[in-house]
Design a protein around this motif. Structure first.
Motif, PDB file in Angstrom:
ATOM      1  N   ILE A   1     -35.662   2.881   0.035  1.00 29.22           N
ATOM      2  CA  ILE A   1     -37.177   2.764   0.112  1.00 29.22           C
ATOM      3  C   ILE A   1     -37.629   2.825  -1.269  1.00 29.22           C
ATOM      4  O   ILE A   1     -36.297   3.330  -2.612  1.00 29.22           O
ATOM      5  CB  ILE A   1     -37.737   4.574  -0.016  1.00 29.22           C
ATOM      6  N   SER A   2     -38.687   1.964  -1.293  1.00 25.93           N
ATOM      7  CA  SER A   2     -39.067   1.988  -3.224  1.00 25.93           C
ATOM      8  C   SER A   2     -38.807   3.825  -3.873  1.00 25.93           C
ATOM      9  O   SER A   2     -39.712   4.266  -3.754  1.00 25.93           O
ATOM     10  CB  SER A   2     -40.662   1.355  -3.194  1.00 25.93           C
TER      11      SER A   2
ATOM     12  N   TYR B   1     -30.013   6.050  -5.335  1.00 24.49           N
ATOM     13  CA  TYR B   1     -30.040   5.003  -4.915  1.00 24.49           C
ATOM     14  C   TYR B   1     -31.097   4.330  -4.515  1.00 24.49           C
ATOM     15  O   TYR B   1     -30.847   4.120  -3.101  1.00 24.49           O
ATOM     16  CB  TYR B   1     -28.844   3.938  -5.383  1.00 24.49           C
ATOM     17  N   PRO B   2     -32.620   4.377  -4.973  1.00 23.62           N
ATOM     18  CA  PRO B   2     -33.444   3.627  -4.663  1.00 23.62           C
ATOM     19  C   PRO B   2     -33.667   2.125  -3.700  1.00 23.62           C
ATOM     20  O   PRO B   2     -32.583   1.411  -4.414  1.00 23.62           O
ATOM     21  CB  PRO B   2     -35.233   3.890  -4.873  1.00 23.62           C
ATOM     22  N   ASP B   3     -34.653   1.518  -3.370  1.00 25.06           N
ATOM     23  CA  ASP B   3     -34.845   0.405  -3.216  1.00 25.06           C
ATOM     24  C   ASP B   3     -33.974  -0.871  -2.930  1.00 25.06           C
ATOM     25  O   ASP B   3     -33.029  -1.832  -3.335  1.00 25.06           O
ATOM     26  CB  ASP B   3     -35.426  -0.413  -5.036  1.00 25.06           C
ATOM     27  N   GLY B   4     -33.052  -0.253  -1.798  1.00 23.95           N
ATOM     28  CA  GLY B   4     -32.060  -1.073  -1.349  1.00 23.95           C
ATOM     29  C   GLY B   4     -31.234  -1.771  -2.245  1.00 23.95           C
ATOM     30  O   GLY B   4     -29.860  -2.724  -1.684  1.00 23.95           O
TER      31      GLY B   4
ATOM     32  N   SER C   1     -32.872  -8.058   7.668  1.00 24.43           N
ATOM     33  CA  SER C   1     -33.184  -5.996   6.354  1.00 24.43           C
ATOM     34  C   SER C   1     -34.099  -6.520   6.164  1.00 24.43           C
ATOM     35  O   SER C   1     -34.729  -7.722   4.937  1.00 24.43           O
ATOM     36  CB  SER C   1     -31.902  -6.895   6.345  1.00 24.43           C
ATOM     37  N   PHE C   2     -34.259  -5.427   5.625  1.00 23.71           N
ATOM     38  CA  PHE C   2     -35.845  -4.791   4.981  1.00 23.71           C
ATOM     39  C   PHE C   2     -36.125  -5.714   3.390  1.00 23.71           C
ATOM     40  O   PHE C   2     -36.667  -5.647   2.814  1.00 23.71           O
ATOM     41  CB  PHE C   2     -36.349  -2.831   4.753  1.00 23.71           C
ATOM     42  N   PRO C   3     -34.751  -5.113   2.935  1.00 20.99           N
ATOM     43  CA  PRO C   3     -35.187  -6.332   1.874  1.00 20.99           C
ATOM     44  C   PRO C   3     -35.242  -7.500   1.307  1.00 20.99           C
ATOM     45  O   PRO C   3     -35.603  -7.963   0.547  1.00 20.99           O
ATOM     46  CB  PRO C   3     -33.529  -5.330   0.785  1.00 20.99           C
TER      47      PRO C   3
ATOM     48  N   LEU D   1     -44.634   2.397   3.283  1.00 22.69           N
ATOM     49  CA  LEU D   1     -43.214   1.652   3.334  1.00 22.69           C
ATOM     50  C   LEU D   1     -44.102  -0.231   2.995  1.00 22.69           C
ATOM     51  O   LEU D   1     -43.475  -0.818   2.221  1.00 22.69           O
ATOM     52  CB  LEU D   1     -43.022   1.964   4.583  1.00 22.69           C
ATOM     53  N   LEU D   2     -45.062  -0.343   3.688  1.00 26.39           N
ATOM     54  CA  LEU D   2     -45.243  -1.623   3.527  1.00 26.39           C
ATOM     55  C   LEU D   2     -46.129  -2.061   2.121  1.00 26.39           C
ATOM     56  O   LEU D   2     -45.345  -2.947   1.718  1.00 26.39           O
ATOM     57  CB  LEU D   2     -46.390  -1.615   4.483  1.00 26.39           C
ATOM     58  N   TYR D   3     -46.498  -0.664   1.596  1.00 29.77           N
ATOM     59  CA  TYR D   3     -47.102  -1.569   0.856  1.00 29.77           C
ATOM     60  C   TYR D   3     -46.394  -0.795  -1.216  1.00 29.77           C
ATOM     61  O   TYR D   3     -46.505  -2.351  -1.802  1.00 29.77           O
ATOM     62  CB  TYR D   3     -48.807   0.211  -0.119  1.00 29.77           C
ATOM     63  N   SER D   4     -45.351  -0.356  -0.999  1.00 30.65           N
ATOM     64  CA  SER D   4     -44.463  -0.014  -1.743  1.00 30.65           C
ATOM     65  C   SER D   4     -43.568  -0.985  -2.275  1.00 30.65           C
ATOM     66  O   SER D   4     -43.042  -1.290  -3.218  1.00 30.65           O
ATOM     67  CB  SER D   4     -43.426   1.415  -1.414  1.00 30.65           C
ATOM     68  N   ALA D   5     -43.264  -1.866  -0.779  1.00 35.27           N
ATOM     69  CA  ALA D   5     -42.737  -3.033  -0.324  1.00 35.27           C
ATOM     70  C   ALA D   5     -43.059  -4.436  -1.395  1.00 35.27           C
ATOM     71  O   ALA D   5     -42.678  -5.341  -0.785  1.00 35.27           O
ATOM     72  CB  ALA D   5     -41.666  -3.392   0.574  1.00 35.27           C
ATOM     73  N   ARG D   6     -44.512  -4.318  -1.655  1.00 33.92           N
ATOM     74  CA  ARG D   6     -45.661  -5.136  -1.716  1.00 33.92           C
ATOM     75  C   ARG D   6     -45.676  -5.766  -0.542  1.00 33.92           C
ATOM     76  O   ARG D   6     -46.751  -7.314  -0.570  1.00 33.92           O
ATOM     77  CB  ARG D   6     -45.101  -5.929  -2.719  1.00 33.92           C
TER      78      ARG D   6
END
Ligand code: PAF
Length: 324
Positions: free
Chosen positions: A33-34, A63-66, A190-192, A212-217
Motif C-alpha cells: 500500500i502507498s 516498508y510500504p509501496d511494495g 502483481s500490484f506493483p 488504492l486506485l488513486y494512491s497508486a496513480r
C-alpha cells in the motif's frame, strides 16, 4: 445481495519471562500500500505503540509501496521468517489457506459494518486461528475496502459491458472465475506492475477500492470508474509464528493490542476516505459512475451462475453462515 437461499437453491450441502535488553527485536513489516494511505497510517500507529509498550526494545520498520515485493512474495517471506510481518488482501492469502476463499465471493456484504460483524465474530476468529497451520499468526482483520472498476476506455454500467474486457485481477482463483463467468478476460498481475500494464494496454481495466486506485496513480490511465462495490476486501495483519511465539507473553500482548489499535484506526479512516478520494478523482477529470438500482441488481444477478458453479469448492456451511 446474494442470499444463503440462492446458494441452497443449487442443492449445496453443503513463553512468559522477565523482559531484558536481550529481548530486543526488529520487526520488518512489508506491504504494497502507498505510504500515507489509511492502512499505512494504521501500521505507523502500530509501530509507535509497540515501541512505547516495550520501552523501545521492539522496533517496527514499516516498508510500504511494495519495497519488499508483491503480496504473495511477502506472505512467503513472513512464513519463512525473512520478514516478520505483512498485511495482504484476504484474496491473495486464500492461496495459502483455502478456507478463506469464502470472502472472495462477490456481493456478499452490503456495507462495511456488516462485514466487520462477521469478521469479528467467532467464525472470523476461527478463520484467523487456522492460519497458524501455515506458519502465520493473524493479529486481526484490517480493511482494503469495497472494490470498484476503473477502465482506460469508456464507462462500464452492466455486466455485459465486460464482455472481452482484459481486466487486471489479483491472483485469486474465485475472482478470476467470477470475471470469466461474465465473459471478461481476467489477467492476474502483481500490484506493483499494474500501472505500467494499464499504460501499455496489456489490460483495459483494474478493480480496487478508490483509495488504492488513486494512491497508486492507477486512475491516471484508468479514469472511467464505476462504483460496483462488487467485493468487500479485508486484509489480514500477519506475523511470523515462530517469531511471535519466541516473544514473552507481555510482548505478545503489546503486539496484539497495538494491532487492535491499528485496525480500529484503519477502519475508522476508511469510513470517509472513499468519498473523499472519489471527489478528488472527479476534480482531476475522472468520470465516476453510480449504478442505478436495476444496474446494481443486474450485477448481483450476474453472480448467481458463478455461485452455482463454485460454492461447492469452498466450505459451503461457512459461506451460508456468512450470507445468513
Ligand atoms: O489489487 C491488489 O493487488 C490488492 O487489492 C492490493 C492493492 C495489493 C491491496 O491488498
Amino acid at each position: 445481495l446474494i442470499t444463503a437461499g440462492a446458494v441452497a437453491a443449487f442443492g449445496l450441502t453443503a513463553w512468559s519471562g522477565v523482559a531484558t535488553a536481550a529481548d530486543s527485536h526488529t520487526i520488518k513489516f512489508g506491504n504494497v500500500i502507498s505510504a500515507g494511505d489509511t492502512q499505512n497510517q494504521g501500521y505507523e500507529l502500530f509501530a509507535e505503540q509497540v515501541a512505547e509498550g516495550t520501552d523501545g526494545r521492539i522496533t517496527v520498520e514499516v516498508y510500504p509501496d511494495g519495497q519488499l515485493g508483491g503480496e504473495r512474495e511477502m506472505i512467503e517471506a513472513t512464513q519463512f521468517g525473512d520478514i516478520e510481518m505483512t498485511a495482504p488482501s484476504v484474496g491473495v492469502l486464500a492461496n495459502f489457506d483455502k478456507s478463506l476463499e469464502v470472502f472472495d465471493f462477490p456481493f456478499i456484504f452490503e456495507d462495511a459494518d456488516t462485514a466487520h460483524e462477521v469478521l469479528d465474530s467467532e467464525l472470523g476468529d476461527e478463520m484467523l486461528a487456522g492460519l497458524a497451520d501455515s506458519g502465520l499468526i493473524a493479529l486481526g482483520w484490517g480493511e482494503n475496502g469495497f472494490r470498484n472498476l476503473a477502465m482506460t476506455d469508456g464507462t462500464v454500467r452492466v455486466p455485459e459491458d465486460m464482455e472481452g474486457i482484459k481486466l487486471r485481477t489479483m491472483q485469486v482463483p474465485m475472482h478470476i472465475a467470477y470475471w470469466e463467468s461474465i465473459g471478461a478476460a481476467p489477467t492476474p498481475i502483481s500490484f506493483p506492475e499494474v500501472f505500467t500494464s494499464l499504460q501499455q494496454g496489456v489490460v483495459d481495466g483494474v478493480e480496487n477500492p478508490y483509495e488504492l486506485l488513486y494512491s497508486a496513480r492507477l486512475t491516471e490511465p484508468a479514469n472511467y470508474l464505476t462504483e460496483t462495490r462488487h467485493i468487500y476486501d479485508p486484509e489480514v495483519l500477519l506475523i511470523n509464528k515462530d517469531f511471535y511465539e519466541s516473544l514473552s507473553e507481555e510482548d505478545q500482548e503489546v503486539i496484539q493490542s497495538a494491532a487492535d489499535a491499528a485496525i480500529d484506526k484503519i477502519r475508522s479512516l476508511k469510513k470517509t476516505v472513499s468519498d473523499e478520494i472519489r471527489a478528488e478523482i472527479e476534480a482531476e477529470g475522472g468520470t465516476v459512475t453510480d449504478l442505478t438500482e436495476e444496474e446494481r441488481q443486474a450485477w448481483i444477478d450476474s453472480a448467481v451462475p458463478f455461485y452455482a458453479d463454485n460454492a461447492s469448492e469452498v466450505d459451503t456451511e461457512k459461506l451460508k453462515a456468512i450470507l445468513e
